[in-house]
Motif scaffolding. Structure first.
Motif, short mmCIF file in Angstrom:
data_model
loop_
_atom_site.label_atom_id
_atom_site.label_comp_id
_atom_site.label_asym_id
_atom_site.label_seq_id
_atom_site.Cartn_x
_atom_site.Cartn_y
_atom_site.Cartn_z
N GLN A 105 -11.65 -1.26 -7.57
CA GLN A 105 -12.22 -1.48 -6.23
C GLN A 105 -11.24 -1.14 -5.11
O GLN A 105 -11.57 -1.30 -3.94
CB GLN A 105 -12.65 -2.95 -6.10
N TYR B 98 -7.06 -12.33 3.38
CA TYR B 98 -6.99 -10.87 3.31
C TYR B 98 -7.81 -10.34 2.13
O TYR B 98 -7.36 -9.47 1.38
CB TYR B 98 -5.52 -10.43 3.23
N SER B 99 -9.01 -10.88 2.00
CA SER B 99 -9.86 -10.52 0.86
C SER B 99 -10.34 -9.07 0.89
O SER B 99 -10.79 -8.55 -0.14
CB SER B 99 -11.07 -11.47 0.80
N LYS B 100 -10.24 -8.42 2.03
CA LYS B 100 -10.59 -6.99 2.06
C LYS B 100 -9.55 -6.16 1.32
O LYS B 100 -9.87 -5.08 0.81
CB LYS B 100 -10.69 -6.51 3.51
N ASP B 101 -8.33 -6.67 1.25
CA ASP B 101 -7.24 -5.94 0.59
C ASP B 101 -6.87 -6.52 -0.76
O ASP B 101 -6.34 -5.81 -1.61
CB ASP B 101 -5.98 -5.98 1.47
N MET B 102 -7.12 -7.82 -0.98
CA MET B 102 -6.64 -8.50 -2.18
C MET B 102 -7.77 -9.20 -2.92
O MET B 102 -8.77 -9.60 -2.31
CB MET B 102 -5.55 -9.52 -1.82
N ALA B 103 -7.57 -9.36 -4.22
CA ALA B 103 -8.51 -10.11 -5.05
C ALA B 103 -7.72 -11.03 -5.96
O ALA B 103 -6.77 -10.58 -6.62
CB ALA B 103 -9.38 -9.17 -5.88
N ASN C 150 -0.01 -2.44 -6.58
CA ASN C 150 -1.38 -2.95 -6.50
C ASN C 150 -1.64 -4.15 -7.39
O ASN C 150 -2.78 -4.52 -7.65
CB ASN C 150 -2.38 -1.83 -6.79
N ARG D 38 0.84 -1.20 0.00
CA ARG D 38 0.00 0.00 0.00
C ARG D 38 0.88 1.26 0.00
O ARG D 38 0.61 2.22 -0.73
CB ARG D 38 -0.92 -0.01 1.22
N ALA E 161 -10.14 -5.17 -9.96
CA ALA E 161 -9.59 -5.11 -8.61
C ALA E 161 -9.05 -3.71 -8.32
O ALA E 161 -9.26 -3.15 -7.24
CB ALA E 161 -8.48 -6.15 -8.44
N HIS E 162 -8.35 -3.14 -9.30
CA HIS E 162 -7.79 -1.80 -9.14
C HIS E 162 -8.91 -0.78 -8.93
O HIS E 162 -8.79 0.11 -8.06
CB HIS E 162 -6.97 -1.44 -10.37
N LYS F 217 -8.42 -2.70 -4.56
CA LYS F 217 -7.79 -3.92 -4.05
C LYS F 217 -6.49 -4.23 -4.80
O LYS F 217 -6.29 -3.79 -5.93
CB LYS F 217 -8.75 -5.10 -4.17
#
Length: 407
Positions: free
Chosen positions: A134, A115-120, A80, A75, A131-132, A136
């Motif tokens: 969103q 860590y699905s809140k941060d990653m996809a 990303n 981050r 993803a970008h 993530k």
């Protein structure tokens, strides 16, 4: 006297104005670079962070005191998009190689899920863009070494189904069907089965990665593949004469087919003085690898720690020279001047290599964007280098796969 004072005053004002303008200009570039970097898709095609998933002391979601990659530092550095590398020692063959690869593939999926809140997890260029949008981090996978299919083309198909988006045809050692750049030739490039593997990769939509392979293997793969290739983590042989790097002719041939060379940050791949000193100490990259393996066996946490310790000690003793992060930019610039900005990307080798001074981890990535902007690169070209070129190759590979499958 009065005239002299007036002239001095004018000169002083002009000088102050010049200095203020220069400062404003410099500050403007820094601010532009920051906005550009953090609004771009910054996609790194090769990270060995996967090996750390098996350590009890590593947590992808927390800032770790060592290593190069975790979510907080990604981050901070605007990284990303990441290809987690699936890697095992190239001398492990057959079913054990397949099993170890599957263990790592599962570990990537589990960490992304955790860590699905941060990653996809992403399989296509469109999913990376989604993803970008969103906010993530896009997580992808690349298999580093064809030995992990266990000499069975069905395993390649299975890897594709599990989300593997590229495969490096060989690693430090030859596998059963492809010659490596750091081993004695055994197959004269690709065997007939190796060529069939490349065709199947095209059909499955798996990018052919030619980092680590011999020059002959590269040209064989280039001839057989119907889709563009990548060099997921290689640098320029013209600037550092290492067999893991690509010659100018190879880079031109890669680009002519629409491919991309993603520059590796490893010190011995980007700086000739460092490579020469390192070879003198260890006898070469494979020899160094073997020396550390004798001490650590299959313990990858030990392997990474020992390598870092040896490199740090040798540098402190003056046996290895310091290498600046700016050498990364030199390799990017060389490749761009050679084939254009459409064919260059980033493939750091984070968590699997020795990083140059100033690029201690992925939080330092904005330096590259600012350096390119100061060199006069357009914002559009910088976005391409940061990630758009890799996405374009993914899209082309996906299109070839659909055509070959008749979809």
């Amino acid at each position: 006297m009065r005239r002299i004072l007036i002239l001095l005053c004018i000169c002083s004002c002009l000088t102050a104005g010049f200095l203020w303008t220069n400062k404003a200009s410099a500050d403007d570039i820094a601010e532009r670079a920051k906005k550009l970097h953090f609004s771009s898709i910054v996609l790194d095609t090769h990270d060995d962070t996967t090996q750390r998933f098996f350590s009890k002391d590593f947590d992808l979601g927390k800032r770790n005191p060592d290593g190069h990659v975790d979510i907080p530092r990604m981050r901070e550095g605007g990284m990303n998009g990441i290809f987690f590398s699936i890697w095992i020692d190239g001398r492990i063959m057959g079913p054990p190689a397949v099993q170890k690869a599957l263990d790592q593939i599962d570990a990537v999926h589990e960490n992304v899920l955790k860590y699905s809140k941060d990653m996809a997890f992403c399989r296509t260029a469109e999913e990376v863009r989604r993803a970008h949008a969103q906010g993530k981090i896009a997580a992808l996978m690349g298999v580093e070494g064809g030995h992990m299919i266990g000499n069975d083309i069905r395993v390649l198909r299975m890897f594709g189904d599990l989300g593997v988006r590229y495969m490096t045809l060989a690693h430090f050692y030859n596998d059963e069907w492809a010659d490596s750049s750091t081993d004695k030739p055994a197959h004269n490039g690709l065997t007939d089965f190796g060529k069939e593997i490349v065709r199947e990769m095209n059909r499955q939509g798996i990018i052919v990665d030619i980092s680590h392979v011999s020059d002959k293997t590269f040209y064989d793969a280039l001839e057989v593949s119907k889709a563009p290739l990548i060099a997921s983590h290689s640098s320029c042989r013209a600037l550092c004469n290492h067999p893991r790097d690509m010659s100018d002719d190879m880079i031109k041939a890669l680009a002519a087919k629409g491919g991309v060379i993603q520059i590796n940050y490893e010190k011995s791949f980007i700086d000739q003085a460092y490579k020469d000193a390192s070879d003198k100490l260890s006898g070469g990259v494979v020899e160094l690898f073997d020396q550390i393996k004798k001490a650590c066996g299959d313990d990858q946490e030990c392997f990474g720690r020992k390598m870092a310790e040896q490199e740090k000690q040798a540098t402190a003793e003056g046996k290895l020279p310091h290498v600046s992060w700016e050498r990364i930019v030199d390799h990017i610039d060389h490749a761009v001047k050679l084939v254009g900005a459409d064919h260059v990307g980033l493939g750091s080798d984070f968590d699997g290599a020795s990083m140059p001074d100033g690029m201690e981890d992925c939080s330092k990535l904005p330096k590259i964007t600012e350096a390119l902007l100061r060199k006069g690169y357009s914002e559009a070209d910088i976005r391409k280098i940061l990630g758009e070129n890799t996405l374009r190759v993914m899209e082309q590979v996906e299109r070839v796969s659909r055509e070959l499958r008749g979809w």
